[in-house]
Write an enzyme that holds these catalytic residues in place. Structure first.
Site, PDB file in Angstrom:
ATOM      1  N   HIS A 135     -29.652   1.303 -35.395  1.00 25.93           N
ATOM      2  CA  HIS A 135     -29.822   0.773 -34.042  1.00 25.93           C
ATOM      3  C   HIS A 135     -29.743  -0.750 -34.057  1.00 25.93           C
ATOM      4  O   HIS A 135     -29.909  -1.392 -35.098  1.00 25.93           O
ATOM      5  CB  HIS A 135     -31.170   1.203 -33.456  1.00 25.93           C
ATOM      6  CG  HIS A 135     -32.349   0.593 -34.157  1.00 25.93           C
ATOM      7  ND1 HIS A 135     -32.755   1.001 -35.414  1.00 25.93           N
ATOM      8  CD2 HIS A 135     -33.198  -0.404 -33.798  1.00 25.93           C
ATOM      9  CE1 HIS A 135     -33.802   0.294 -35.792  1.00 25.93           C
ATOM     10  NE2 HIS A 135     -34.095  -0.572 -34.830  1.00 25.93           N
ATOM     11  N   ARG A 182     -42.637  -8.711 -37.621  1.00 24.60           N
ATOM     12  CA  ARG A 182     -41.362  -9.165 -37.077  1.00 24.60           C
ATOM     13  C   ARG A 182     -41.569 -10.078 -35.879  1.00 24.60           C
ATOM     14  O   ARG A 182     -42.442  -9.846 -35.039  1.00 24.60           O
ATOM     15  CB  ARG A 182     -40.508  -7.972 -36.659  1.00 24.60           C
ATOM     16  CG  ARG A 182     -39.065  -8.330 -36.302  1.00 24.60           C
ATOM     17  CD  ARG A 182     -38.350  -7.163 -35.672  1.00 24.60           C
ATOM     18  NE  ARG A 182     -38.847  -6.907 -34.313  1.00 24.60           N
ATOM     19  CZ  ARG A 182     -38.604  -5.796 -33.639  1.00 24.60           C
ATOM     20  NH1 ARG A 182     -37.926  -4.815 -34.195  1.00 24.60           N
ATOM     21  NH2 ARG A 182     -39.078  -5.646 -32.407  1.00 24.60           N
TER      22      ARG A 182
END
Length: 314
Positions: free
Chosen positions: A140, A305
């Site tokens: 993705h 992240r």
């Protein structure tokens, strides 16, 4: 779907050849790392160690904990455009340092459907042990369900399992370059719908997803986007969030999307990174897809992240 197969096949076969249901065919592939006309220059402020043919390079000589001077920032940006994902060993950044580094490329964004990390603008992926496995084992690009999907992301591994837990990235410029010409003609100018629900419905029930439907309505993006900095054409559909190609019958759209999404699976377009604690990866979300490999059993894998807001694909 009829396509042209590699030139090694006798011409009499070409008219009858068809893409297998899995979407792959054998033959030589064009692996072009740089856009046409791109002027490659030596780096003065860092050392690059290629990790793949078209994608992935380890950067040496850059301390991400320190503010970037303009010359180093320019070279890192050029390296990102040329290699699409950059790896930095043993940085051991604090969350603030990770955010400060990412801000060199723009405003930050967060995804409310992901667990918050140790501070604002940081999301945390805590897997293995008693944790629930989510958001892995699927190719993705991040948040393509947004009107302006992320420019990129900076990921740091806080805790690494003793084996497994690698991340792979795929070069979607190479994926586009190697499409048969009749497929390119078919998708040129086409748009596709992207929706957050299919990607997250595997992990969350309707009651968790319902409050975000107004915030994230389905959006349309080009099937082939143009990179805003390099001008490179990039295949821009993915399994998690792309639901259909606009204007096509459902069966035809599903068949074509399966074929296009399968292109990320080609090993020649990929790079694979084996993490160590404190390592950092910085990738161009416009030009890549990624896949976190869940092959570490009950061992723990902890990553944080920071995502950088992007622009509207064109």
């Amino acid at each position: 779907m009829t396509v042209t197969v590699p030139s090694a096949v006798p011409p009499t076969v070409l008219r009858e050849a068809r893409v297998p249901e899995g979407g792959m065919y054998e033959g030589a592939r064009t692996l072009r790392r740089l856009p046409e006309g791109w002027q490659e220059r030596p780096y003065q402020h860092l050392e690059l160690v290629p990790q793949g043919c078209t994608i992935g390079a380890e950067v040496r000589g850059a301390d991400l904990a320190r503010p970037l001077d303009p010359a180093l920032r320019e070279e890192l940006n050029r390296a990102l455009l040329e290699w699409k994902v950059l790896f930095f060993r043993a940085q051991h950044l604090t969350s603030a340092q990770q955010r400060d580094f990412a801000r060199n490329w723009g405003e930050l964004e967060t995804n409310p459907l992901l667990a918050r990390g140790s501070s604002e603008d940081v999301v945390r992926f805590d897997k293995g042990g008693a944790a629930t496995s989510t958001f892995e084992n699927v190719w993705h690009a991040d948040v393509t369900f947004r009107e302006r999907p992320a420019l990129g992301a900076v990921l740091q591994l806080r805790e690494v399992p003793p084996f497994g837990g690698d991340t792979m990235w795929a070069d979607m410029a190479a994926a586009y370059d190697n499409l048969p010409q009749d497929v390119k003609d078919r998708i040129d100018g086409a748009t596709a719908v992207h929706d957050f629900i299919p990607g997250f419905a595997r992990f969350y029930g309707p009651e968790r997803l319902a409050p975000y439907q107004d915030e994230f309505p389905p959006v349309e993006h080009p099937v082939v986007r143009t990179h805003p900095e390099t001008g490179r054409r990039l295949l821009f559909v993915n399994t998690s969030f792309t639901t259909r190609i606009t204007g096509m019958e459902r069966e035809e759209s599903d068949r074509l999307l399966r074929y296009l999404c399968q292109q990320a699976h080609v090993p020649e377009y990929q790079v694979r990174f084996r993490w160590q604690p404190g390592d950092v990866a910085f990738w161009d979300n416009r030009a890549t897809q990624h896949y976190a490999v869940n092959d570490y059993g009950s061992h723990r894998r902890v990553a944080e992240r920071v995502a950088i807001a992007g622009d509207r694909p064109f």
